[in-house]
Design a protein around this motif. Structure first.
Motif, PDB file in Angstrom:
ATOM      1  N   SER A  30       0.839  -1.197   0.000  1.00 37.96           N
ATOM      2  CA  SER A  30       0.000   0.000   0.000  1.00 37.96           C
ATOM      3  C   SER A  30       0.876   1.250   0.000  1.00 37.96           C
ATOM      4  N   PHE A  31       0.298   2.371  -0.382  1.00 38.86           N
ATOM      5  CA  PHE A  31       1.049   3.624  -0.421  1.00 38.86           C
ATOM      6  C   PHE A  31       1.497   4.034   0.977  1.00 38.86           C
ATOM      7  N   LEU A  32       0.658   3.811   1.983  1.00 40.87           N
ATOM      8  CA  LEU A  32       1.026   4.134   3.366  1.00 40.87           C
ATOM      9  C   LEU A  32       2.226   3.299   3.805  1.00 40.87           C
ATOM     10  N   THR A  33       2.218   2.016   3.488  1.00 46.42           N
ATOM     11  CA  THR A  33       3.348   1.149   3.823  1.00 46.42           C
ATOM     12  C   THR A  33       4.611   1.625   3.123  1.00 46.42           C
ATOM     13  N   LEU A  34       4.480   2.017   1.872  1.00 51.26           N
ATOM     14  CA  LEU A  34       5.618   2.525   1.112  1.00 51.26           C
ATOM     15  C   LEU A  34       6.180   3.795   1.746  1.00 51.26           C
ATOM     16  N   ILE A  35       5.329   4.705   2.175  1.00 51.16           N
ATOM     17  CA  ILE A  35       5.782   5.946   2.817  1.00 51.16           C
ATOM     18  C   ILE A  35       6.488   5.634   4.138  1.00 51.16           C
ATOM     19  N   ILE A  36       5.930   4.727   4.916  1.00 53.97           N
ATOM     20  CA  ILE A  36       6.563   4.344   6.182  1.00 53.97           C
ATOM     21  C   ILE A  36       7.938   3.737   5.914  1.00 53.97           C
ATOM     22  N   LEU A  37       8.036   2.869   4.916  1.00 50.23           N
ATOM     23  CA  LEU A  37       9.321   2.289   4.531  1.00 50.23           C
ATOM     24  C   LEU A  37      10.298   3.385   4.105  1.00 50.23           C
ATOM     25  N   ALA A  38       9.835   4.321   3.295  1.00 52.28           N
ATOM     26  CA  ALA A  38      10.692   5.398   2.806  1.00 52.28           C
ATOM     27  C   ALA A  38      11.190   6.282   3.955  1.00 52.28           C
ATOM     28  N   VAL A  39      10.323   6.593   4.906  1.00 52.98           N
ATOM     29  CA  VAL A  39      10.734   7.403   6.057  1.00 52.98           C
ATOM     30  C   VAL A  39      11.761   6.647   6.895  1.00 52.98           C
ATOM     31  N   ALA A  40      11.525   5.363   7.098  1.00 57.81           N
ATOM     32  CA  ALA A  40      12.491   4.560   7.859  1.00 57.81           C
ATOM     33  C   ALA A  40      13.862   4.563   7.178  1.00 57.81           C
ATOM     34  N   LEU A  41      13.868   4.447   5.844  1.00 59.89           N
ATOM     35  CA  LEU A  41      15.137   4.457   5.112  1.00 59.89           C
ATOM     36  C   LEU A  41      15.784   5.838   5.101  1.00 59.89           C
ATOM     37  N   GLY A  42      15.001   6.887   5.257  1.00 63.09           N
ATOM     38  CA  GLY A  42      15.538   8.245   5.236  1.00 63.09           C
ATOM     39  C   GLY A  42      16.051   8.753   6.566  1.00 63.09           C
ATOM     40  N   THR A  43      15.839   7.988   7.648  1.00 66.71           N
ATOM     41  CA  THR A  43      16.243   8.479   8.966  1.00 66.71           C
ATOM     42  C   THR A  43      17.754   8.606   9.108  1.00 66.71           C
ATOM     43  N   ASP A  44      18.525   7.708   8.526  1.00 67.11           N
ATOM     44  CA  ASP A  44      19.988   7.834   8.582  1.00 67.11           C
ATOM     45  C   ASP A  44      20.434   9.127   7.906  1.00 67.11           C
ATOM     46  N   ALA A  45      19.872   9.404   6.747  1.00 66.34           N
ATOM     47  CA  ALA A  45      20.228  10.626   6.023  1.00 66.34           C
ATOM     48  C   ALA A  45      19.838  11.860   6.827  1.00 66.34           C
ATOM     49  N   PHE A  46      18.664  11.844   7.439  1.00 63.03           N
ATOM     50  CA  PHE A  46      18.223  12.987   8.236  1.00 63.03           C
ATOM     51  C   PHE A  46      19.181  13.236   9.393  1.00 63.03           C
ATOM     52  N   SER A  47      19.481  12.193  10.164  1.00 64.35           N
ATOM     53  CA  SER A  47      20.317  12.387  11.347  1.00 64.35           C
ATOM     54  C   SER A  47      21.746  12.772  10.965  1.00 64.35           C
ATOM     55  N   LEU A  48      22.278  12.171   9.923  1.00 66.30           N
ATOM     56  CA  LEU A  48      23.617  12.538   9.466  1.00 66.30           C
ATOM     57  C   LEU A  48      23.639  13.996   9.016  1.00 66.30           C
ATOM     58  N   CYS A  49      22.646  14.394   8.259  1.00 66.35           N
ATOM     59  CA  CYS A  49      22.615  15.752   7.721  1.00 66.35           C
ATOM     60  C   CYS A  49      22.313  16.782   8.796  1.00 66.35           C
ATOM     61  N   THR A  87       8.287   2.490  -6.358  1.00 69.66           N
ATOM     62  CA  THR A  87       8.798   2.313  -5.007  1.00 69.66           C
ATOM     63  C   THR A  87      10.144   3.011  -4.838  1.00 69.66           C
ATOM     64  N   ALA A  88      11.064   2.788  -5.781  1.00 70.72           N
ATOM     65  CA  ALA A  88      12.386   3.414  -5.695  1.00 70.72           C
ATOM     66  C   ALA A  88      12.282   4.929  -5.784  1.00 70.72           C
ATOM     67  N   ALA A  89      11.424   5.433  -6.652  1.00 70.13           N
ATOM     68  CA  ALA A  89      11.258   6.889  -6.777  1.00 70.13           C
ATOM     69  C   ALA A  89      10.697   7.485  -5.489  1.00 70.13           C
ATOM     70  N   THR A  90       9.745   6.812  -4.874  1.00 62.92           N
ATOM     71  CA  THR A  90       9.173   7.306  -3.617  1.00 62.92           C
ATOM     72  C   THR A  90      10.222   7.295  -2.519  1.00 62.92           C
ATOM     73  N   ILE A  91      10.974   6.214  -2.410  1.00 57.70           N
ATOM     74  CA  ILE A  91      12.044   6.138  -1.417  1.00 57.70           C
ATOM     75  C   ILE A  91      13.040   7.269  -1.635  1.00 57.70           C
ATOM     76  N   GLY A  92      13.428   7.507  -2.881  1.00 63.54           N
ATOM     77  CA  GLY A  92      14.386   8.567  -3.189  1.00 63.54           C
ATOM     78  C   GLY A  92      13.861   9.952  -2.854  1.00 63.54           C
ATOM     79  N   LEU A  93      12.616  10.229  -3.230  1.00 62.42           N
ATOM     80  CA  LEU A  93      12.033  11.550  -2.952  1.00 62.42           C
ATOM     81  C   LEU A  93      11.925  11.810  -1.452  1.00 62.42           C
ATOM     82  N   VAL A  94      11.469  10.824  -0.717  1.00 63.28           N
ATOM     83  CA  VAL A  94      11.345  10.990   0.735  1.00 63.28           C
ATOM     84  C   VAL A  94      12.725  11.182   1.365  1.00 63.28           C
TER      85      VAL A  94
END
Length: 180
Positions: free
Chosen positions: A2-21, A133-140
């Protein structure tokens, strides 16, 4: 998926980038660097799931660990350098703009997107629209990177003379976390 699951996955993958940045933003970045770093992380977070999908688990494990170790070592080095400069001067240091060359940007992008490579392996076994999926992960991840850099710049102004020290501590912590 689902789109919600995809967004949650994307946010989880983006947390390293957020904290590093966040740490990089505290150290000091200009707008051009913020744009370059955000785009680099965005591209890597699109490329890595696709690469994971196409390369296979063995190659991913070998590449993933090497890039993780190099990226971790770079972060620890930069963090200790920032801490040392603050401690050595013993007074307010002029906050310098964080400097990245092309190799540094590639290592940064690779180090924060290794988990997306692993996700690519998993997505290969699922019936998902891989490009969406990859585009959503990248954008997030790109948005989270920019948010971390912006928030870090803001924090730098709030903590003043200790901004470089705090940024160094954050970078060392993330580098150690990525190593283990």
């Amino acid at each position: 998926m689902s789109f919600l699951t995809l967004i949650i996955l994307a946010v989880a993958l983006g947390t390293d980038a957020f904290s590093l940045c966040l740490g990089i933003g505290i150290a000091g970045v200009n707008r051009r660097q913020m744009l370059l770093i955000s785009i680099t992380v965005l591209v890597f977070h699109i490329f890595m799931p696709l690469a994971g999908w196409y390369t296979g688990e063995l190659a991913g494990n070998l590449l993933g660990r090497a890039a993780s170790v190099i990226g971790s070592a770079l972060l620890v080095y930069l963090g200790f350098k920032m801490i040392w400069e603050t401690v050595r001067n013993g007074r307010e240091t002029e906050i310098k703009v964080f400097k990245f060359n092309a190799l540094g940007l590639v290592l940064l992008g690779a180090s924060v997107s290794m988990d997306a490579l692993s996700v690519g392996f998993t997505l290969g076994a699922q019936q998902v629209d891989l490009l969406r999926t990859a585009a959503t992960i990248g954008l997030v991840a790109g948005v989270m990177t920019a948010a971390g850099l912006l928030f870090g710049r803001y924090m730098s102004r709030l903590v003043g003379e200790r901004a470089q020290f705090l940024g160094g501590v954050i970078l060392v912590g993330i580098g150690v976390k990525l190593f283990f």
